[in-house]
Design an enzyme around this catalytic site. Sequence first.
Site, PDB file in Angstrom:
ATOM      1  N   ASP A 110       0.553  -1.085   0.303  1.00 46.32           N
ATOM      2  CA  ASP A 110       0.536   0.086   0.049  1.00 46.32           C
ATOM      3  C   ASP A 110       0.839   1.348   0.114  1.00 46.32           C
ATOM      4  O   ASP A 110       0.659   2.415   0.824  1.00 46.32           O
ATOM      5  CB  ASP A 110      -0.737  -0.131   1.249  1.00 46.32           C
ATOM      6  CG  ASP A 110      -0.070  -0.881   2.135  1.00 46.32           C
ATOM      7  OD1 ASP A 110       0.544  -1.055   2.285  1.00 46.32           O
ATOM      8  OD2 ASP A 110      -1.474  -1.427   2.851  1.00 46.32           O
ATOM      9  N   ASP A 166       1.578   5.726   3.607  1.00 46.20           N
ATOM     10  CA  ASP A 166       1.699   4.584   3.517  1.00 46.20           C
ATOM     11  C   ASP A 166      -0.093   4.474   3.639  1.00 46.20           C
ATOM     12  O   ASP A 166      -0.075   4.999   4.208  1.00 46.20           O
ATOM     13  CB  ASP A 166       1.673   4.436   4.465  1.00 46.20           C
ATOM     14  CG  ASP A 166       1.521   2.020   4.819  1.00 46.20           C
ATOM     15  OD1 ASP A 166       0.364   1.908   4.326  1.00 46.20           O
ATOM     16  OD2 ASP A 166       2.063   1.767   5.742  1.00 46.20           O
ATOM     17  N   LYS A 213      10.577  -0.083  13.755  1.00 46.97           N
ATOM     18  CA  LYS A 213       9.131   0.680  14.978  1.00 46.97           C
ATOM     19  C   LYS A 213       9.901   1.037  16.709  1.00 46.97           C
ATOM     20  O   LYS A 213       9.370   0.543  17.700  1.00 46.97           O
ATOM     21  CB  LYS A 213       8.455   0.138  15.263  1.00 46.97           C
ATOM     22  CG  LYS A 213       7.115  -0.237  13.773  1.00 46.97           C
ATOM     23  CD  LYS A 213       6.137  -0.372  14.092  1.00 46.97           C
ATOM     24  CE  LYS A 213       4.999  -0.536  12.822  1.00 46.97           C
ATOM     25  NZ  LYS A 213       5.831  -2.094  11.514  1.00 46.97           N
TER      26      LYS A 213
HETATM   27  N1  GDD Z   1       1.738 -12.269   2.584  1.00 51.04           N
HETATM   28  C1  GDD Z   1       1.584 -11.757   3.348  1.00 51.04           C
HETATM   29  N2  GDD Z   1       1.508 -12.443   4.355  1.00 51.04           N
HETATM   30  N3  GDD Z   1       1.949 -10.178   3.619  1.00 51.04           N
HETATM   31  C2  GDD Z   1       2.217  -9.593   4.355  1.00 51.04           C
HETATM   32  C3  GDD Z   1       2.152 -10.828   5.535  1.00 51.04           C
HETATM   33  C4  GDD Z   1       2.046 -11.778   5.937  1.00 51.04           C
HETATM   34  O1  GDD Z   1       1.906 -12.881   6.789  1.00 51.04           O
HETATM   35  N4  GDD Z   1       1.860  -9.466   6.585  1.00 51.04           N
HETATM   36  C5  GDD Z   1       2.132  -8.185   6.101  1.00 51.04           C
HETATM   37  N5  GDD Z   1       2.296  -8.093   5.199  1.00 51.04           N
HETATM   38  C6  GDD Z   1       2.447  -7.140   4.125  1.00 51.04           C
HETATM   39  C7  GDD Z   1       1.006  -6.581   4.962  1.00 51.04           C
HETATM   40  O2  GDD Z   1       0.094  -6.078   3.256  1.00 51.04           O
HETATM   41  C8  GDD Z   1       1.942  -4.957   3.585  1.00 51.04           C
HETATM   42  O3  GDD Z   1       1.605  -4.627   2.384  1.00 51.04           O
HETATM   43  C9  GDD Z   1       4.027  -5.418   4.180  1.00 51.04           C
HETATM   44  O4  GDD Z   1       3.246  -6.419   3.922  1.00 51.04           O
HETATM   45  C10 GDD Z   1       4.174  -4.029   4.973  1.00 51.04           C
HETATM   46  O5  GDD Z   1       3.422  -4.533   6.516  1.00 51.04           O
HETATM   47  P1  GDD Z   1       2.825  -3.820   7.397  1.00 51.04           P
HETATM   48  O6  GDD Z   1       1.333  -4.366   8.071  1.00 51.04           O
HETATM   49  O7  GDD Z   1       1.822  -2.524   6.189  1.00 51.04           O
HETATM   50  O8  GDD Z   1       3.198  -2.998   8.287  1.00 51.04           O
HETATM   51  P2  GDD Z   1       3.821  -1.972   8.494  1.00 51.04           P
HETATM   52  O9  GDD Z   1       2.870  -0.662   7.764  1.00 51.04           O
HETATM   53  O10 GDD Z   1       3.953  -1.791  10.306  1.00 51.04           O
HETATM   54  O11 GDD Z   1       5.442  -1.987   8.713  1.00 51.04           O
HETATM   55  C11 GDD Z   1       6.115  -2.049   7.353  1.00 51.04           C
HETATM   56  O12 GDD Z   1       6.327  -1.015   6.162  1.00 51.04           O
HETATM   57  C12 GDD Z   1       6.540   0.665   6.706  1.00 51.04           C
HETATM   58  C13 GDD Z   1       6.307   1.443   5.484  1.00 51.04           C
HETATM   59  O13 GDD Z   1       4.902   1.733   4.833  1.00 51.04           O
HETATM   60  C14 GDD Z   1       7.380  -1.859   7.690  1.00 51.04           C
HETATM   61  O14 GDD Z   1       8.185  -2.509   6.331  1.00 51.04           O
HETATM   62  C15 GDD Z   1       8.181  -1.095   8.060  1.00 51.04           C
HETATM   63  O15 GDD Z   1       9.624  -0.625   8.609  1.00 51.04           O
HETATM   64  C16 GDD Z   1       8.234   0.177   6.793  1.00 51.04           C
HETATM   65  O16 GDD Z   1       8.778   1.324   7.095  1.00 51.04           O
HETATM   66 MG    MG Z   2       1.963  -0.534   6.101  1.00 52.32          MG
END
Ligand code: GDD
Ligand code: MG
Length: 375
Positions: free
Chosen positions: A119, A226, A170
């Site tokens: 996203d 995001d 985080k």
């Molecule tokens: N296939 C799959 N399976 N995808 C997953 C899973 C899983 O179990 N868990 C999470 N994802 C996907 C989410 O849909 C998203 O696209 C991505 O992995 C990151 O997961 P988020 O849950 O959105 O993480 P976040 O936003 O808290 O943090 C991540 O994104 C940040 C940037 O927006 C991390 O990568 C951070 O380091 C980063 O700064």
């Molecule tokens: Mg995210």
Amino acid sequence: MKALILVGGYGTRLRPLTLSSPKPLVEFCNKPIVLHQIEALAKAGVKHVILAVSYKADKLEEELNIYAKQLGIKISATYESEPLGTAGPIALSKKVLQDGVITELGNDGEAIFFVLNSDIICDYPFTELLEFHKAHKKEGTIVVTKVDDPSKYGVVVFQESGQIEKFVEKPKEPVSNKINAGLYIFTHKIFDRIEVRKTSIETEVFPLMASEEQLYAFNLKGFWMDVGQPPDYLDGMCLYLNHLKNKEPSALIPKGVEIPDSVEIIGPVLLDPTCTIGENCVIGPNVAIGPDCRVDKGVRIQRSAILRGTHVKSHSWIHSSIIGWKCSVGRWSRIDNVTVMGEDVSVRDELYINGGRILPHKEIKESIPQPSIIM
Ligand code: GDD
Ligand code: MG
């Protein structure tokens, strides 16, 4: 070259929209979120996009195959029987990622591929990222961007050369405002670091790669967001529309949209060619109106997205909200404060909705004066 997009779970943070559509297919600025990424990947020469999905989504592949044909690429999906985190899915897709890869050697004869969080909206720098990665000849490159509040992201500390010294997911007390933007390139050596089990790439893989001097940072230029939850979706929409205004203004209001002379458009406003706008409306700034939408006379819309097939009746006032598919917004109504309507919601005339999250197929007969979920 191939790319893996981490699509993840049910998109609960984007409810009620994700009750009707898998998150990657929810429109952002009149296009499925994931299509923004896929189009940019195709433009950078990617021929096969793999979606890593942690649940069974019926419409997903079918719908994406339509776009795959248009773009002349292949799109497939891998499904996890249970969520594998952000690294596990890479191991699960190892075979698909390795299959037939002989030509796109990155460095040291190693094949490479892109990995994306699903996203993320920005001006995707895939071509420049590829060049940068090939030049430093190490195992991985992370795109980084600057944010005001780094604590909800992965924080990256790196040298001027780009070599990452520290990656902390985080942190409570961030030591830098440069964060992981969720776009990567890896060589196939990454397969030696991960297995098919629930693993976080941010906490279990990146810190180790950094300590071995195998991870580099690439600075993103321009906007980034995001868009996985409604307030950020709206912020991201403003950034994206302003970017379009500067880069490709003709994409905003395409030829063929009939707008009465009495209408005032305050840009940037994105209109689908099949929407209709009534007399004396004032639309914008930062509005996206999707296909087959009907906006009647005297309507005022600001900082909002109106999704496909919705009817906004006369003299209503919409601000900072997402109106889902096939909704009907009554006359003289006032919708505000990150209201999100699911599919097929109808709002009677003259109501006030303040921060309502309204589940699909509801008829709203009374005002919602305080932010609340309507089930
Ligand atoms: N296939 C799959 N399976 N995808 C997953 C899973 C899983 O179990 N868990 C999470 N994802 C996907 C989410 O849909 C998203 O696209 C991505 O992995 C990151 O997961 P988020 O849950 O959105 O993480 P976040 O936003 O808290 O943090 C991540 O994104 C940040 C940037 O927006 C991390 O990568 C951070 O380091 C980063 O700064
Ligand atoms: Mg995210």
